[in-house]
Design an enzyme around this catalytic site. Structure first.
Site, PDB file in Angstrom:
ATOM      1  N   ARG A  34       0.836  -1.210   0.000  1.00 54.23           N
ATOM      2  CA  ARG A  34       0.000   0.000   0.000  1.00 54.23           C
ATOM      3  C   ARG A  34       0.866   1.253   0.000  1.00 54.23           C
ATOM      4  O   ARG A  34       0.509   2.249  -0.629  1.00 54.23           O
ATOM      5  CB  ARG A  34      -0.936   0.006   1.221  1.00 54.23           C
ATOM      6  CG  ARG A  34      -1.764  -1.270   1.301  1.00 54.23           C
ATOM      7  CD  ARG A  34      -3.264  -1.066   1.414  1.00 54.23           C
ATOM      8  NE  ARG A  34      -3.933  -2.346   1.187  1.00 54.23           N
ATOM      9  CZ  ARG A  34      -4.575  -3.058   2.120  1.00 54.23           C
ATOM     10  NH1 ARG A  34      -4.697  -2.573   3.346  1.00 54.23           N
ATOM     11  NH2 ARG A  34      -5.133  -4.214   1.813  1.00 54.23           N
ATOM     12  N   GLU A 178     -13.519 -13.249  12.555  1.00 54.83           N
ATOM     13  CA  GLU A 178     -13.676 -12.700  11.207  1.00 54.83           C
ATOM     14  C   GLU A 178     -13.703 -13.784  10.131  1.00 54.83           C
ATOM     15  O   GLU A 178     -12.655 -14.242   9.689  1.00 54.83           O
ATOM     16  CB  GLU A 178     -12.540 -11.703  10.887  1.00 54.83           C
ATOM     17  CG  GLU A 178     -12.669 -11.120   9.478  1.00 54.83           C
ATOM     18  CD  GLU A 178     -11.580 -10.110   9.102  1.00 54.83           C
ATOM     19  OE1 GLU A 178     -10.607  -9.952   9.860  1.00 54.83           O
ATOM     20  OE2 GLU A 178     -11.703  -9.501   8.039  1.00 54.83           O
ATOM     21  N   LYS A 220     -16.900 -10.104  12.898  1.00 56.43           N
ATOM     22  CA  LYS A 220     -16.472  -9.211  11.804  1.00 56.43           C
ATOM     23  C   LYS A 220     -16.747  -9.881  10.464  1.00 56.43           C
ATOM     24  O   LYS A 220     -15.905 -10.607   9.940  1.00 56.43           O
ATOM     25  CB  LYS A 220     -14.983  -8.883  11.958  1.00 56.43           C
ATOM     26  CG  LYS A 220     -14.416  -8.018  10.830  1.00 56.43           C
ATOM     27  CD  LYS A 220     -13.084  -7.417  11.195  1.00 56.43           C
ATOM     28  CE  LYS A 220     -12.489  -6.676  10.009  1.00 56.43           C
ATOM     29  NZ  LYS A 220     -11.320  -5.874  10.370  1.00 56.43           N
ATOM     30  N   SER A 262     -14.452  -3.895   5.213  1.00 56.60           N
ATOM     31  CA  SER A 262     -14.841  -3.181   3.987  1.00 56.60           C
ATOM     32  C   SER A 262     -14.529  -4.002   2.736  1.00 56.60           C
ATOM     33  O   SER A 262     -15.185  -3.817   1.704  1.00 56.60           O
ATOM     34  CB  SER A 262     -14.213  -1.788   3.920  1.00 56.60           C
ATOM     35  OG  SER A 262     -12.801  -1.821   3.935  1.00 56.60           O
ATOM     36  N   GLY A 263     -13.532  -4.864   2.801  1.00 57.88           N
ATOM     37  CA  GLY A 263     -13.309  -5.843   1.750  1.00 57.88           C
ATOM     38  C   GLY A 263     -12.992  -5.323   0.351  1.00 57.88           C
ATOM     39  O   GLY A 263     -13.210  -6.031  -0.621  1.00 57.88           O
ATOM     40  N   GLY A 264     -12.503  -4.074   0.277  1.00 58.13           N
ATOM     41  CA  GLY A 264     -12.166  -3.541  -1.035  1.00 58.13           C
ATOM     42  C   GLY A 264     -13.257  -2.672  -1.646  1.00 58.13           C
ATOM     43  O   GLY A 264     -13.139  -2.207  -2.771  1.00 58.13           O
ATOM     44  N   ARG A 294      -9.054  -0.631   4.588  1.00 60.45           N
ATOM     45  CA  ARG A 294      -8.892   0.239   3.416  1.00 60.45           C
ATOM     46  C   ARG A 294      -9.901   1.379   3.377  1.00 60.45           C
ATOM     47  O   ARG A 294      -9.556   2.516   3.061  1.00 60.45           O
ATOM     48  CB  ARG A 294      -8.992  -0.604   2.132  1.00 60.45           C
ATOM     49  CG  ARG A 294      -7.749  -1.436   1.887  1.00 60.45           C
ATOM     50  CD  ARG A 294      -8.011  -2.580   0.930  1.00 60.45           C
ATOM     51  NE  ARG A 294      -8.801  -3.656   1.557  1.00 60.45           N
ATOM     52  CZ  ARG A 294      -9.163  -4.766   0.950  1.00 60.45           C
ATOM     53  NH1 ARG A 294      -8.816  -4.956  -0.313  1.00 60.45           N
ATOM     54  NH2 ARG A 294      -9.849  -5.691   1.589  1.00 60.45           N
TER      55      ARG A 294
END
Ligand code: 13P
Length: 354
Positions: A34, A178, A220, A262-264, A294
């Site tokens: 990132r 999660e 999660k 949020s998973g992208g 993210r």
């Protein structure tokens, strides 16, 4: 079943007052990707500076109740020599720690993975607790393809999540459980709903068998969306309805909080989805909040670009997104807030050192 003293209290405190979680637990390899994507060199010190920028953002404690750290970060000190975990505690934010060791190919299930890290976990949890962690996170990953996830993959990961969660509670840490069904693929929303339902059902069965106290944990999950590659993306309303339907069917009301990953998803879209879920009529026995990585960080990272003079701009971007996400927990977010500066409550414990 008794809840170990304090666990339920900690779980509820993390998501109290419409606050959510900042997932800042990217492994060194993930955060390096990132940072370098934005032309920032990844060193132990630049990673420390970046995390410190986030944690010391003025006003952020009004919207963030917990931060998930990663092994390197929990051992690091601020520029002023304060352990980063203590810096969070001083600001009223609860520190947590990622404790899984990542995914490995699952034997007998080609193309699927199992999350490892149970060996020696009891001792590691003990050490992290001494370093200030009050909750932990373990992420299992499920890919949607023809015939996948397999029953083999679902069972292996659900079992590992339950053993992790039981160890956390034994050591006085709140487990964040999660199970992430990935957005990659061209599947329809209905497929994501079906798979996520099966995964959650298996996870709660294993948690029950492992005698995990549901009152002292947080879940999660992913939201229910169409795959990234699907030609028909679902509306915000469809995502919200399907997500609440699955949770209602498969998550016991004893769980105090559900904090979405949020998973992208695009940052503003993740906010809209969370808001729509909370705005739905009908019983919602758990607090529905966020544990975004993210979606909370992208705008801040973009603004920072590794430059000292950009720290205030990056902190404003982070504060603004956290403010919007916290409003979404109340179902009171509106697109008009995107153009507003946001509220920055006076925060006397603030430190910004760069
Ligand atoms: P994202 O919100 O970027 O998916 O990250 C959350 C997380 O902690 C994944 O494990």
């Amino acid at each position: 079943m008794r809840t170990k003293a304090g666990l339920g209290e900690t779980a509820r405190a993390i998501v109290a007052d419409a606050k959510g979680i900042l997932a800042a637990d990217e492994t060194v390899s993930t955060i390096t990707k990132r940072l370098t994507a934005r032309g920032i060199e990844s060193t132990a010190d630049s990673r420390r500076a970046y995390r410190e920028l986030l944690f010391s953002t003025p006003g952020i404690a009004g919207f963030i109740g917990g931060v998930i750290l990663q092994d390197e970060t929990i051992h690091q000190d601020s520029a002023d020599g304060i352990p980063l975990a203590n810096l969070l505690v001083r600001r009223g934010i609860i520190p947590g720690i990622k404790v899984d060791a990542g995914v490995r190919p699952l034997a007998g299930a080609p193309g699927e993975s199992v999350t490892e890290g149970l060996d020696g976990l009891r001792e590691r949890l003990e050490q992290y607790r001494e370093l200030g962690a009050r909750f932990a996170k373990w992420r299992a990953v499920f890919v949607i393809r023809d015939g996948r996830p397999s029953a083999t993959c679902i069972h292996a990961n659900a079992h590992a999540l339950a053993r992790y969660a039981a160890l956390c509670q034994e050591q006085g840490l709140v487990p964040i459980v999660e199970p992430e069904v990935l957005m990659e693929g061209a599947h329809a929303l209905e497929r994501c709903e079906d798979v996520t339902g099966r995964v959650l059902q298996a996870v709660f069965t294993e948690l029950f068998v492992a005698r995990v106290a549901l009152e002292g944990m947080l879940l999660k999950p992913n939201m229910i969306t169409a795959g990234h590659g699907s030609a028909r993306q679902a509306s915000v309303e469809e995502v919200a309805e399907a997500t609440l339907r699955v949770l209602t069917r498969h998550v016991p009301p004893a769980v105090p909080g559900i904090v979405f990953l949020s998973g992208g998803q695009d940052a503003a879209l993740a906010t809209e989805h969370l808001n729509a879920i909370n705005a739905l009529e009908g019983p919602k026995p758990w607090t529905l909040s966020f544990s975004f990585g993210r979606a909370l960080q992208d705008e801040a990272l973009e603004a920072w670009r590794g430059q000292r003079e950009q720290v205030p701009a990056a902190q404003r971007a982070f504060l603004h997104r956290a403010w919007c996400d916290s409003a979404a927990v109340l179902g009171s977010y509106s697109a008009a807030m995107e153009g507003e500066a946001g509220i920055a409550p006076a925060d006397s414990t603030l430190h910004t050192h760069h």
